[in-house]
Design a protein around this motif. Structure first.
Motif, PDB file in Angstrom:
ATOM      1  N   TRP A 280       0.870  -1.186   0.000  1.00 48.43           N
ATOM      2  CA  TRP A 280       0.000   0.000   0.000  1.00 48.43           C
ATOM      3  C   TRP A 280       0.905   1.233   0.000  1.00 48.43           C
ATOM      4  CZ3 TRP A 280      -5.104  -0.512  -0.664  1.00 48.43           C
ATOM      5  CH2 TRP A 280      -5.946   0.582  -0.417  1.00 48.43           C
ATOM      6  N   GLY A 281       0.401   2.385  -0.400  1.00 50.40           N
ATOM      7  CA  GLY A 281       1.220   3.598  -0.439  1.00 50.40           C
ATOM      8  C   GLY A 281       1.061   4.459   0.801  1.00 50.40           C
ATOM      9  N   LEU A 282       2.115   5.241   1.089  1.00 47.77           N
ATOM     10  CA  LEU A 282       2.075   6.165   2.231  1.00 47.77           C
ATOM     11  C   LEU A 282       2.330   7.590   1.733  1.00 47.77           C
ATOM     12  CD1 LEU A 282       3.718   3.369   3.347  1.00 47.77           C
ATOM     13  CD2 LEU A 282       3.574   4.649   5.461  1.00 47.77           C
ATOM     14  N   PRO A 283       1.295   8.425   1.602  1.00 41.82           N
ATOM     15  CA  PRO A 283       1.504   9.825   1.225  1.00 41.82           C
ATOM     16  C   PRO A 283       2.084  10.612   2.398  1.00 41.82           C
ATOM     17  CG  PRO A 283      -0.838   9.174   1.102  1.00 41.82           C
ATOM     18  CD  PRO A 283      -0.121   8.108   1.830  1.00 41.82           C
ATOM     19  N   LEU A 284       3.350  11.004   2.274  1.00 47.01           N
ATOM     20  CA  LEU A 284       4.063  11.588   3.413  1.00 47.01           C
ATOM     21  C   LEU A 284       3.799  13.089   3.539  1.00 47.01           C
ATOM     22  CD1 LEU A 284       7.507   9.811   2.816  1.00 47.01           C
ATOM     23  CD2 LEU A 284       5.606   9.023   4.243  1.00 47.01           C
ATOM     24  N   GLY A 285       3.906  13.557   4.763  1.00 49.71           N
ATOM     25  CA  GLY A 285       3.656  14.972   5.034  1.00 49.71           C
ATOM     26  C   GLY A 285       4.924  15.796   5.018  1.00 49.71           C
ATOM     27  N   SER A 286       5.888  15.456   4.135  1.00 51.31           N
ATOM     28  CA  SER A 286       7.153  16.191   4.124  1.00 51.31           C
ATOM     29  C   SER A 286       7.096  17.408   3.203  1.00 51.31           C
ATOM     30  CB  SER A 286       8.299  15.250   3.709  1.00 51.31           C
ATOM     31  OG  SER A 286       7.916  14.415   2.652  1.00 51.31           O
ATOM     32  N   LYS A 287       5.948  17.655   2.594  1.00 51.19           N
ATOM     33  CA  LYS A 287       5.787  18.829   1.723  1.00 51.19           C
ATOM     34  C   LYS A 287       4.407  19.417   2.014  1.00 51.19           C
ATOM     35  CE  LYS A 287       5.081  19.647  -3.211  1.00 51.19           C
ATOM     36  NZ  LYS A 287       5.595  20.990  -3.321  1.00 51.19           N
ATOM     37  N   LYS A 288       4.373  20.751   2.169  1.00 53.82           N
ATOM     38  CA  LYS A 288       3.062  21.384   2.416  1.00 53.82           C
ATOM     39  C   LYS A 288       2.231  21.364   1.145  1.00 53.82           C
ATOM     40  CE  LYS A 288       3.662  24.610   6.227  1.00 53.82           C
ATOM     41  NZ  LYS A 288       3.626  25.995   6.670  1.00 53.82           N
ATOM     42  N   ARG A 289       0.956  21.121   1.289  1.00 53.03           N
ATOM     43  CA  ARG A 289       0.019  21.124   0.155  1.00 53.03           C
ATOM     44  C   ARG A 289      -1.240  21.877   0.553  1.00 53.03           C
ATOM     45  NH1 ARG A 289       0.507  16.016  -2.983  1.00 53.03           N
ATOM     46  NH2 ARG A 289       2.417  15.035  -2.316  1.00 53.03           N
ATOM     47  N   SER A 290      -2.088  22.160  -0.423  1.00 57.53           N
ATOM     48  CA  SER A 290      -3.369  22.780  -0.056  1.00 57.53           C
ATOM     49  C   SER A 290      -4.272  21.673   0.493  1.00 57.53           C
ATOM     50  CB  SER A 290      -4.008  23.447  -1.259  1.00 57.53           C
ATOM     51  OG  SER A 290      -4.135  22.515  -2.298  1.00 57.53           O
TER      52      SER A 290
END
Ligand SMILES: Cc1cc2nc3c(=O)[nH]c(=O)nc-3n(C[C@H](O)[C@H](O)[C@H](O)COP(=O)(O)OP(=O)(O)OC[C@H]3O[C@@H](n4cnc5c(N)ncnc54)[C@H](O)[C@@H]3O)c2cc1C
Length: 416
Positions: A280-290
């Motif tokens: 499964w994938g893990l979308p990491l919070g190492s970049k700010k997004r809207s």
């Protein structure tokens, strides 16, 4: 417009930790809403199954009896600490801070997601929530005064009118793709695999979870998390850009670690693989997004908020649920669902989580330099003061900041 099958002010897409917690806190405010999930519960979710202090903190806010629902009546194991094992086999054992002084409180626990998520959805209050399962979002269209959502419910196409939507539909979120135009960025995304084993030897007496930073898995790690009845959640995760660059086969890497790494191999001598090995994938919070926009908010994995060092995402998903419920209440009161109004949600989420995510990104980079990482782990495993500092780091971001200060490394170099 033909009359929609359902009409609501708020639609939550996804009933994982992010969506379920949003619904629970909305119901606390007596706000009617619809929550849908494409799955039928109980359903599995590929995960390490480790619940941190942050998760415990939100569960406590949901109900003071949380232990009864999430520990006593399900198969869960209280975990009192964590072990970092570097590629030279230095082992740094850190109790979660609160457990040292207070053995009555639960600092963290491990529970299969099929059980944990099922306990969580049982807390959804159907007085205020119309909870529809086997219901998958197909498309989203802006129309006058709201959004028209096409769903497939038990194989039949239906429509839902809503004034706003919460995208809590996990990795690959349709809401994030269609409304926030989010795309997978391999430098800020990890691939992970998970399996269940029985009879792994050498588990810690206090059920510490184990992260093994093996050289061939950088940046990433192999884990062993203890479960009840002699079971263990075993897996590995690695940054997707590194997977592509190394053409890594995660399943093979994990099996090689189990079959060939001298220390790990010994522990799996009598172990049995009890499940498929699934990814499964893990979308990491190492970049700010809207995280919001015109008539939508994103929560949990849909908002890409997984800790880039530890891979923990459940706690942050649940924090999103709490914060989203507050901003939804304000939007309803003001009858304002504009991007400008909802932007307060982004600000509050990043105010709460960004310092921690940024530091974890730093630690992720540190862990991919084995010479430096092994040096820190080796020294720390021999220094009580350093162990205590790292123990505090789990609960105090200011202390974590020490890791970004060059003086920290100089001090441990001279062991002071
Ligand atoms: C291998 C691996 C190991 C991990 N280990 C840990 C760990 O040990 N501890 C930890 O804290 N975190 C861990 N994580 C991260 C954690 O699993 C996630 O951060 C967490 O599940 C996020 O919760 P969520 O509610 O945002 O998303 P999810 O839990 O993914 O829930 C999303 C829900 O949305 C539903 N959905 C999806 N698409 C649609 C659609 N189109 N329409 C309707 N419903 C839809 C799904 O059925 C699902 O129920 C791990 C992740 C991976 C991949």
């Amino acid at each position: 417009m033909t009359t929609p099958d359902y009409s609501t002010d708020i639609l939550i897409a996804g009933a994982g930790p992010a969506g379920a917690v949003t619904s629970i806190f909305l119901a606390n405010e007596k706000i009617n809403h619809i929550i849908i999930d494409k799955a039928i519960f109980p359903r599995d979710k590929i995960c390490g199954d480790a619940m941190s202090g942050k998760t415990v903190g939100i569960l406590k806010r949901i109900t003071t009896d949380w232990q009864q629902y999430f520990l006593d009546n399900t198969e869960a194991l209280v975990s009192r600490g964590i072990q970092f094992i570097d590629s030279d086999n230095n082992c740094l054992s850190i109790p979660f801070q609160s457990s040292a002084a207070d053995t009555k409180n639960t600092p963290g626990f491990v529970s299969k997601r099929i059980d944990f998520d099922n306990s969580l959805i049982k807390m959804i209050d159907e007085t205020f929530a119309n909870f529809i399962t086997d219901c998958s979002i197909e498309s989203i269209e802006h129309i006058t005064e709201g959004l028209l959502i096409k769903v497939k419910h038990a194989g039949v196409e239906k429509t839902i009118f809503t004034k706003m939507i919460v995208g809590a539909d996990g990795r690959g979120s349709i809401v994030a793709k269609k409304m926030a135009m989010h795309k997978v960025i391999p430098e800020h995304y990890s691939a992970g695999i998970r399996a269940y084993y029985s009879n792994v030897a050498g588990m810690h007496d206090d059920n510490y979870i184990e992260l093994h930073f093996l050289k061939e898995m950088q940046p990433g790690y192999f884990w062993i998390f203890p479960l009840p009845n002699g079971m263990a959640n075993v897996g590995m995760g690695m940054l997707s850009s590194a997977v592509a660059a190394k053409k890594a086969n995660l399943k093979q890497l994990m099996l090689d670690a189990i079959e060939k790494n001298p220390v790990i191999k010994k522990r799996f001598e009598n172990a049995t693989l009890e499940s498929k090995i699934e990814g499964w994938g893990l979308p990491l919070g190492s970049k700010k997004r809207s995280l919001s926009g015109n008539r939508f908010l994103l929560a949990g994995d849909a908002a890409s908020l997984i800790d880039p060092f530890t891979g923990e995402g459940i706690g942050n998903a649940m924090v999103c649920g709490l914060v989203a419920s507050r901003h939804i209440k304000k939007a309803l009161e003001a009858n304002d669902y504009s991007a400008a109004f909802l932007n307060g949600y982004d600000k509050e989420i990043y105010h709460k989580l960004w310092a921690e995510l940024k530091l974890s990104h730093y630690l992720q980079k540190l862990s991919s330099k084995p010479w430096l990482f092994n040096f820190v782990i080796g020294k720390a495993s021999r220094s009580k003061e350093l162990r205590e500092t790292i123990s505090c780091m789990f609960e105090n971001v200011d202390i974590r900041k020490k890791f970004t200060n060059p003086m920290f490394y100089l001090r441990i170099l001279f062991n002071r």
